[in-house]
Design a protein around this motif. Sequence first.
Motif, short mmCIF file in Angstrom:
data_model
loop_
_atom_site.label_atom_id
_atom_site.label_comp_id
_atom_site.label_asym_id
_atom_site.label_seq_id
_atom_site.Cartn_x
_atom_site.Cartn_y
_atom_site.Cartn_z
N ARG A 118 0.96 -1.58 0.06
CA ARG A 118 0.15 -0.17 0.39
C ARG A 118 0.73 1.20 -0.02
O ARG A 118 0.30 2.36 -0.09
N ILE A 119 2.02 0.89 0.37
CA ILE A 119 3.10 2.67 -0.41
C ILE A 119 4.07 1.40 -0.60
O ILE A 119 5.27 0.69 -0.53
N CYS A 120 4.42 2.61 -1.66
CA CYS A 120 5.54 1.56 -2.59
C CYS A 120 6.02 3.15 -2.83
O CYS A 120 6.35 4.19 -2.54
N TRP A 121 7.73 2.54 -3.14
CA TRP A 121 8.52 4.33 -3.69
C TRP A 121 9.68 3.57 -4.82
O TRP A 121 9.39 2.65 -4.81
N ASN A 122 10.48 4.69 -5.41
CA ASN A 122 11.38 4.33 -6.45
C ASN A 122 12.25 5.56 -6.58
O ASN A 122 12.15 6.61 -5.58
N ASN A 123 12.29 5.58 -7.25
CA ASN A 123 13.79 6.81 -7.22
C ASN A 123 13.16 8.52 -7.83
O ASN A 123 13.34 9.10 -7.15
N ALA A 124 11.78 8.59 -8.58
CA ALA A 124 10.71 9.28 -8.54
C ALA A 124 10.00 9.28 -7.35
O ALA A 124 9.84 10.64 -7.23
N HIS A 125 10.00 8.85 -6.12
CA HIS A 125 8.81 9.09 -5.35
C HIS A 125 9.98 8.45 -4.01
O HIS A 125 9.37 7.52 -4.18
N PRO A 126 10.78 8.78 -3.93
CA PRO A 126 12.17 7.87 -3.02
C PRO A 126 10.67 7.81 -1.77
O PRO A 126 11.53 7.58 -0.46
N LEU A 156 -4.66 -16.22 9.99
CA LEU A 156 -5.64 -16.79 10.90
C LEU A 156 -6.71 -18.18 9.94
O LEU A 156 -7.23 -19.11 9.84
N ARG A 157 -6.73 -17.70 8.86
CA ARG A 157 -7.92 -17.82 7.85
C ARG A 157 -6.75 -18.16 6.19
O ARG A 157 -6.75 -17.59 5.95
N PRO A 158 -7.66 -19.05 4.89
CA PRO A 158 -7.29 -19.30 4.21
C PRO A 158 -7.71 -18.17 3.69
O PRO A 158 -8.47 -18.80 2.45
N GLN A 159 -7.64 -17.04 2.90
CA GLN A 159 -8.41 -16.15 2.85
C GLN A 159 -7.13 -14.89 1.84
O GLN A 159 -6.44 -14.36 3.14
N LEU A 160 -7.49 -13.74 1.79
CA LEU A 160 -7.24 -13.07 1.66
C LEU A 160 -6.80 -11.74 2.55
O LEU A 160 -8.38 -11.67 2.95
N LYS A 161 -6.17 -10.94 2.86
CA LYS A 161 -6.68 -10.36 4.01
C LYS A 161 -7.83 -8.87 3.67
O LYS A 161 -7.68 -8.59 1.90
N ASP A 162 -8.87 -7.81 4.57
CA ASP A 162 -9.44 -7.31 4.28
C ASP A 162 -9.19 -6.45 3.10
O ASP A 162 -9.82 -6.50 1.74
N TRP A 163 -8.39 -5.69 3.31
CA TRP A 163 -7.53 -4.39 2.29
C TRP A 163 -7.06 -4.97 0.84
O TRP A 163 -7.24 -3.93 0.05
N LEU A 165 -7.85 -6.98 -1.85
CA LEU A 165 -8.77 -6.68 -3.16
C LEU A 165 -9.14 -5.31 -2.98
O LEU A 165 -9.24 -4.77 -4.50
N ALA A 166 -9.80 -4.18 -2.23
CA ALA A 166 -9.93 -3.08 -2.50
C ALA A 166 -8.64 -2.14 -2.59
O ALA A 166 -8.67 -1.61 -3.97
N ALA A 167 -7.08 -3.17 -2.32
CA ALA A 167 -6.45 -1.94 -3.03
C ALA A 167 -6.00 -2.19 -4.72
O ALA A 167 -5.02 -1.18 -4.91
N PHE A 168 -6.64 -3.30 -5.13
CA PHE A 168 -5.64 -3.92 -6.60
C PHE A 168 -6.66 -3.59 -7.55
O PHE A 168 -6.63 -3.74 -8.35
N GLU A 169 -7.94 -2.78 -6.72
CA GLU A 169 -9.00 -3.30 -7.88
C GLU A 169 -9.11 -2.69 -8.64
O GLU A 169 -9.71 -2.81 -9.91
N THR A 170 -8.53 -1.00 -9.82
CA THR A 170 -7.77 -0.38 -10.26
C THR A 170 -7.49 -1.60 -11.14
O THR A 170 -7.94 -0.88 -12.39
N TRP A 171 -6.85 -2.67 -10.81
CA TRP A 171 -6.47 -2.92 -11.81
C TRP A 171 -7.04 -4.13 -12.34
O TRP A 171 -6.89 -5.47 -12.32
N ASN A 172 -7.60 -4.38 -13.66
CA ASN A 172 -8.15 -5.52 -14.28
C ASN A 172 -7.23 -6.93 -14.63
O ASN A 172 -7.32 -7.31 -14.63
N ARG A 173 -6.25 -6.76 -15.27
CA ARG A 173 -5.27 -7.32 -15.38
C ARG A 173 -3.97 -7.21 -13.91
O ARG A 173 -3.59 -6.57 -14.11
N ARG A 174 -4.10 -8.11 -13.33
CA ARG A 174 -2.37 -8.40 -12.37
C ARG A 174 -2.38 -9.61 -12.23
O ARG A 174 -3.52 -10.86 -12.11
#
Length: 181
Positions: A118-126, A156-163, A165-174
């Motif tokens: 949910r927080i990323c960085w690269n050279n342009a966004h250090p 604790l459960r075999p599923q994704l954390k709650d956040w 799907l919402a974090a990646f929903e913009t991208w339909n190809r992932r």
Amino acid sequence: QAKNAKGGNIAPFNISFPSQEANIEAVQEVYEVANARRQRQSSDAVKLNMVQTIRKTIQAGGIVTLCYDQQSQSTEYLALIDHTCRNDHRARFFENWIDTLSRENVLIEKFFFRQDPRICWNNAHPDGIAIEELARLYPKHRLVVLDDGDYLLNPLRPQLKDWVLAAFETWNRRALVTPAE
């Protein structure tokens, strides 16, 4: 003689090794992946095909029959690489792979994260950039997360954390690319 991080003789020690990255050669499969990733994709844009429009209009006895051609565009990727520590060999492997694809003219924007994408960085966004801002900047890119995926799963459960799907929903190809063990 080995020195610790402060230059002293007390453990833990850091032993410096010269970089060997220049000696890494990409295998044929990397070039095959690059070739497949360079393929163009259909665009939402269309262009009026004048020759076909005139031909179809004449065939229709003067009734205007518009003909369009579907446009294509380069496929673009957004790569998020989990970089957990300073000497993260897996992250360097993934980064080398992405850099090789980029040198082979695959259009890739590369970012790093530490466990939580949910927080990323690269050279342009250090100082970091939120995943929501990446979604705003790169909504048409194909998302590739290079990680073992453990942090995305509920411990604790075999599923994704709650956040997740919402974090990646913009991208339909992932995709999630994990190291083989």
